[in-house]
Structure formats: C-alpha cells, structure tokens
Write a protein that holds these residues in place. Structure first.
Motif, PDB file in Angstrom:
ATOM      1  N   LYS B  44       0.928  -1.198  -0.002  1.00 25.98           N
ATOM      2  CA  LYS B  44       0.125  -0.119   0.019  1.00 25.98           C
ATOM      3  C   LYS B  44       0.838   1.336  -0.040  1.00 25.98           C
ATOM      4  O   LYS B  44       0.617   2.272  -0.751  1.00 25.98           O
ATOM      5  CB  LYS B  44      -0.964   0.011   1.341  1.00 25.98           C
ATOM      6  N   ILE B  46       3.949   1.522  -1.034  1.00 26.45           N
ATOM      7  CA  ILE B  46       4.633   1.777  -2.589  1.00 26.45           C
ATOM      8  C   ILE B  46       3.477   2.241  -3.426  1.00 26.45           C
ATOM      9  O   ILE B  46       3.896   3.233  -4.301  1.00 26.45           O
ATOM     10  CB  ILE B  46       4.850   0.160  -3.069  1.00 26.45           C
ATOM     11  N   VAL B  47       2.133   1.919  -3.602  1.00 23.85           N
ATOM     12  CA  VAL B  47       1.288   2.444  -4.421  1.00 23.85           C
ATOM     13  C   VAL B  47       1.210   4.011  -3.958  1.00 23.85           C
ATOM     14  O   VAL B  47       0.998   4.920  -4.988  1.00 23.85           O
ATOM     15  CB  VAL B  47      -0.221   1.636  -4.292  1.00 23.85           C
ATOM     16  N   ILE B  48       1.212   4.257  -2.801  1.00 24.90           N
ATOM     17  CA  ILE B  48       0.997   5.661  -2.602  1.00 24.90           C
ATOM     18  C   ILE B  48       2.286   6.620  -3.015  1.00 24.90           C
ATOM     19  O   ILE B  48       1.970   7.549  -3.448  1.00 24.90           O
ATOM     20  CB  ILE B  48       0.753   5.834  -1.013  1.00 24.90           C
ATOM     21  N   LYS B  50       4.105   5.738  -5.224  1.00 24.23           N
ATOM     22  CA  LYS B  50       4.260   5.685  -6.822  1.00 24.23           C
ATOM     23  C   LYS B  50       3.350   7.054  -7.052  1.00 24.23           C
ATOM     24  O   LYS B  50       3.702   7.563  -8.175  1.00 24.23           O
ATOM     25  CB  LYS B  50       3.416   4.458  -7.282  1.00 24.23           C
ATOM     26  N   ILE B  61       8.765   1.209 -10.809  1.00 24.23           N
ATOM     27  CA  ILE B  61       8.268  -0.090 -10.574  1.00 24.23           C
ATOM     28  C   ILE B  61       8.833  -1.182  -9.556  1.00 24.23           C
ATOM     29  O   ILE B  61       9.509  -0.284  -8.843  1.00 24.23           O
ATOM     30  CB  ILE B  61       8.697  -0.853 -12.158  1.00 24.23           C
TER      31      ILE B  61
END
Lengths: 87, 87
Positions: B44, B46-48, B50, B61
């Motif tokens: 989660k 990492i998605v934020i 990103k 990536i």
C-alpha cells in the motif's frame, strides 16, 4: 484481460504457475488481491513466478495500484498488480 | 543501502513518504516486510509513493524477492521489494 484473483487461501505455487503461464501467452498478467492475507499470497506467488520465468531468461517487474471493485454489492479497494517483462 | 523496514503497524503514508524521499535521493529504495500484515502495508505504501512520484513525472516499478534475515537469532523469510524508476 483475464485477472488472476488471489485469496488468503490461494496456494502460492498454483498462482505462480498461472502468472507464469499468462505471461508466456500474453506478455502481461494482472493479479488482484483484497486484504492483507491475499496481498501477501499474491506477492509470494509473483516472486515464485519470477523465478520460473528467469529460468527462461524472462525478467519481470511489478506495477501495483489500487482499484475499486464490487464484491456482492459492496465497494472494496483491491490491490491490482500488473506483472510484465522489464522493458 | 538503507532498507526501509515495514511492520504490520507501520503507517502507510509515513512509509510512502520515506520511499519517495529515498528514490528522489538515490533513484532506488528497498522495502522489507515480514508477514502478511507487513507485506500488505508495504505494498500500500509503494502504491501511495508511486502516486507522489508520478506527480514529478517519475514512474516507478517494483521488483520483489525473498531474503533470509536474522531476527533475534531466528532465521525468517522476508519479502524485499526494490522500487526504482522504470527503465
């Protein structure tokens, strides 16, 4: 695009085989998981699939994102992970 | 290389800020998590991160793998996720 749905009870080796198979066919797989147990199984399966594909000299990376999905009329936030060969 | 260690109780926004900061400085971050709750928080975060970096036109990536780590004399399998700009 077929999405590989992973649950907390999914077998990582089976999911890994599915991911590797879809990447061999389509050069791209999408893995979806809802909840901590499912996300963990998904990541473990991706690491295993990465090993299978590396033996064939295919080196994959992941691109995770959030997606809203409808589960029995309830909106839930899923983690969607695109797996594809490194450009 | 500093490794960003994530636990099941880590705040995703704080971890995301750390990941984005390390990538801005070093063009590469390593995130480590042990157990389903920690792996979920890591993904989660990492998605934020990103999202933060995409606003700066940096598109990252992930490359996950297993690593054996020593925790209080016990060998544990951790998930190590390298986050870096897409080549």
């Amino acid at each position: 695009m077929n999405v590989i749905k992973v649950s907390a009870r999914s077998r990582t080796a089976a999911v890994a085989g599915a991911i590797a198979g879809v990447i061999r066919e389509l050069q791209r797989a999408e893995v979806q998981a809802i909840g901590a147990g499912a996300v963990n199984q998904a990541i473990k399966a991706i690491v295993i699939a990465k090993g299978y594909l590396a033996e064939e000299d295919v080196h994959v990376i992941c691109d995770p994102s959030f997606v809203e999905v409808d589960i029995d009329g309830q909106e839930r936030t899923a983690v969607r992970i695109v797996v594809e060969p490194r450009a």
